[in-house]
Scaffold this active site. Structure first.
Site, PDB file in Angstrom:
ATOM      1  N   SER A   1       0.634  -0.918   0.304  1.00  6.63           N
ATOM      2  CA  SER A   1       0.401   0.141   0.322  1.00  6.63           C
ATOM      3  C   SER A   1       0.773   1.418  -0.298  1.00  6.63           C
ATOM      4  O   SER A   1       2.340   1.308   0.341  1.00  6.63           O
ATOM      5  CB  SER A   1      -0.898   0.119   1.209  1.00  6.63           C
ATOM      6  OG  SER A   1      -1.153   1.413   1.667  1.00  6.63           O
TER       7      SER A   1
ATOM      8  N   TYR B   1      -1.731   0.453  10.316  1.00 11.88           N
ATOM      9  CA  TYR B   1      -1.870   0.189   9.151  1.00 11.88           C
ATOM     10  C   TYR B   1      -0.776   0.537   8.254  1.00 11.88           C
ATOM     11  O   TYR B   1       0.098  -0.411   8.203  1.00 11.88           O
ATOM     12  CB  TYR B   1      -2.758   0.462   8.496  1.00 11.88           C
ATOM     13  CG  TYR B   1      -2.909   0.074   6.677  1.00 11.88           C
ATOM     14  CD1 TYR B   1      -3.343  -1.150   6.675  1.00 11.88           C
ATOM     15  CD2 TYR B   1      -3.198   0.627   6.075  1.00 11.88           C
ATOM     16  CE1 TYR B   1      -3.160  -1.711   5.336  1.00 11.88           C
ATOM     17  CE2 TYR B   1      -3.645   0.050   4.771  1.00 11.88           C
ATOM     18  CZ  TYR B   1      -2.940  -1.239   4.230  1.00 11.88           C
ATOM     19  OH  TYR B   1      -3.739  -1.613   3.564  1.00 11.88           O
TER      20      TYR B   1
END
Length: 249
Positions: free
Chosen positions: A134, A147
């Site tokens: 990501s 995250y």
């Protein structure tokens, strides 16, 4: 000519589901992996070359049994690690330990466990590993610390793996999507709050779709093997950077 076999994790929804379909349509025999059997069965009904395999990628013994099943079927030459996700948007001061543990276990340990199990097959086939990380693994942001931490770790593992497997002619690719509007990612992150999940994309003209990312995944693993697309960052035009998102209306 033997059929190419791909393993796709996280295939019950979103980017994983779209990638499994894209690879099947590209001529792969695809083993679609996720925990939810009913979702995988529905996916398998959409293409005859998709084989559903319910599995928790953090269960080492189950993953090893699965790898043996695929080996007996001819062996995988392509592994696409998509299983992962985010939980929570709390800052570090209010971080929930259980959310951080879940994100590390699924994004990092799950990717490692599956990759480790399949590396003997991938080495034999001189194959490909593609890890979906990501843009959260490139830069930190408020509310993303857990995250960020998981994706920075998965990115570090991917970069090390590329160095470790070069002598085995195993190609290692990292795809780093930015804002992707999928069915469940933000909903899970927001604890099932649909209104909060939709606010993530409010006013954003044409965020990426799961199919957009799946097209990149398919392309990356089907170019000639000597071509390694080491790192592919993709964002919608409206997201010029992690901290700059153009919203209209």
């Amino acid at each position: 000519m033997s059929t190419r076999i791909a393993v796709v994790t996280g295939a019950s929804t979103g980017i994983g589901e779209a990638s499994a379909l894209a690879l099947a349509e590209a001529g792969f025999e695809v083993y679609a992996v996720a925990r939810r059997a009913e979702r995988l069965e529905a996916l398998a009904q959409r293409h005859p070359d998709i084989h559903p395999y319910p599995l928790d990628v953090t269960d080492e013994n189950a993953v090893q049994r699965f790898a043996e099943t695929v080996r007996e079927a001819g062996g995988a030459d392509t592994l696409v690690n998509i299983a992962g996700g985010a939980r929570g948007t709390e800052w570090v001061a209010e971080a929930k330990t259980e959310d951080w543990e879940w994100m590390y276990r699924v994004n990092v340990l799950g990717t490692m466990i599956v990759t480790r199990a399949f590396l003997p097959q991938l080495r034999a086939a001189e194959g490909t590993v593609l890890n979906l990380t990501s843009t959260a693994g490139l830069v930190g942001y408020e509310g993303g610390s857990g995250y960020n931490a998981a994706k920075f770790a998965e990115r570090g593992m991917t970069r090390a793996l590329r160095l470790e497997e070069a002598e085995h002619n195993v190609r290692v690719i990292e795809v780093l999507p930015g804002m992707v509007h999928t069915e469940e990612f933000s909903l899970m992150r927001m604890g099932g709050d649909k209104e909060a999940a939709e606010k993530v994309y409010a006013g954003v003209e044409k965020p990426l779709t799961a199919e957009d990312v799946a097209d990149v995944v398919r392309y990356a693993v089907t170019v000639p093997h000597h071509v390694s697309l080491d790192e592919i960052v993709l964002r919608p035009v409206a997201q010029a950077a992690q901290h700059k998102v153009v919203r209209k209306g």
